[in-house]
Motif scaffolding. Structure first.
Motif, mmCIF file in Angstrom:
data_model
loop_
_atom_site.group_PDB
_atom_site.id
_atom_site.type_symbol
_atom_site.label_atom_id
_atom_site.label_comp_id
_atom_site.label_asym_id
_atom_site.label_seq_id
_atom_site.Cartn_x
_atom_site.Cartn_y
_atom_site.Cartn_z
ATOM 1 N N PRO A 247 -26.101 -7.402 -25.576
ATOM 2 C CA PRO A 247 -25.079 -8.140 -26.308
ATOM 3 C C PRO A 247 -23.917 -7.220 -26.667
ATOM 4 C CG PRO A 247 -27.261 -8.461 -27.271
ATOM 5 C CD PRO A 247 -27.377 -7.346 -26.291
ATOM 6 N N LEU B 29 -19.108 -13.673 -28.077
ATOM 7 C CA LEU B 29 -20.167 -12.756 -27.648
ATOM 8 C C LEU B 29 -20.061 -12.575 -26.140
ATOM 9 C CD1 LEU B 29 -22.856 -11.219 -28.297
ATOM 10 C CD2 LEU B 29 -24.030 -13.364 -27.760
ATOM 11 N N VAL C 139 -31.529 -16.087 -22.984
ATOM 12 C CA VAL C 139 -31.862 -14.955 -22.121
ATOM 13 C C VAL C 139 -33.351 -15.093 -21.780
ATOM 14 C CG1 VAL C 139 -31.981 -12.454 -21.906
ATOM 15 C CG2 VAL C 139 -30.117 -13.505 -23.230
ATOM 16 N N THR D 79 -21.409 -10.620 -16.604
ATOM 17 C CA THR D 79 -21.250 -10.778 -18.047
ATOM 18 C C THR D 79 -20.912 -12.234 -18.313
ATOM 19 O OG1 THR D 79 -20.487 -8.499 -18.342
ATOM 20 C CG2 THR D 79 -19.908 -10.075 -20.075
ATOM 21 N N HIS E 143 -30.627 -7.139 -20.763
ATOM 22 C CA HIS E 143 -29.361 -7.633 -21.290
ATOM 23 C C HIS E 143 -28.831 -6.690 -22.370
ATOM 24 C CE1 HIS E 143 -32.537 -9.249 -23.867
ATOM 25 N NE2 HIS E 143 -31.651 -9.386 -24.831
ATOM 26 N N MET F 17 -22.423 -11.440 -23.294
ATOM 27 C CA MET F 17 -23.796 -11.084 -22.952
ATOM 28 C C MET F 17 -23.767 -10.416 -21.593
ATOM 29 S SD MET F 17 -26.834 -10.929 -24.089
ATOM 30 C CE MET F 17 -26.888 -12.124 -25.435
ATOM 31 N N LYS F 18 -24.007 -9.111 -21.600
ATOM 32 C CA LYS F 18 -23.985 -8.348 -20.356
ATOM 33 C C LYS F 18 -25.354 -8.416 -19.689
ATOM 34 C CE LYS F 18 -20.830 -4.822 -22.161
ATOM 35 N NZ LYS F 18 -20.742 -3.364 -22.415
ATOM 36 N N PHE G 83 -29.397 -17.152 -28.293
ATOM 37 C CA PHE G 83 -28.278 -16.712 -29.126
ATOM 38 C C PHE G 83 -27.307 -17.880 -29.255
ATOM 39 C CE2 PHE G 83 -29.859 -12.888 -27.194
ATOM 40 C CZ PHE G 83 -29.543 -11.831 -28.033
#
Length: 121
Positions: A85, A58, A77, A66, A83, A60-61, A51
């Motif tokens: 987003p 953004l 990723v 995070t 994950h 990203m979890k 990404f």
């Protein structure tokens, strides 16, 4: 062989969470997406996913943390990593994604946001 204007391509669609393919590189696809809010938790067992944030921030979890990804930054990723987003406060974030053509949008998870076919622009 033509230059691809990312800003022009982004102006061609408004739908969020619906990737649009702009190029193929061997068996990898390059696409653009507009994101707002939370996506769905998912993973891709056999493919990495890149990404790059073009506009916005953004989040990203991952299950254990995070990662904040700002415009001009990217995150990879790894395959098999769950994950989700996400964006905050209604912000629309624009991203460029790079992944194998075999990658399913939401992995093995089916949701109302799952896209099975990417529009090419």
């Amino acid at each position: 062989m033509e230059a691809i204007n990312i800003k022009d391509k982004l102006s061609k669609f408004d739908k969020q969470w619906h990737p649009h393919r702009i190029a193929m590189v061997d068996d990898n696809q390059v696409y653009l997406a507009k994101l707002s809010g939370d996506f769905v938790w998912h993973k891709h067992d056999d493919e990495d996913e890149l990404f790059q944030v073009i506009k916005g921030t953004l989040y990203m979890k991952f299950r254990d943390k995070t990662v904040t990804v700002e415009a001009g930054e990217l995150i990879v990723v790894p395959k098999g990593v769950e994950h989700c987003p996400s964006t905050k406060d209604g912000e629309e974030v624009h991203v460029l994604l790079f992944e194998k053509a075999s990658t399913k949008h939401t992995g093995e998870i089916k949701s109302d946001r799952t896209v099975d076919t990417y529009i090419e622009i």
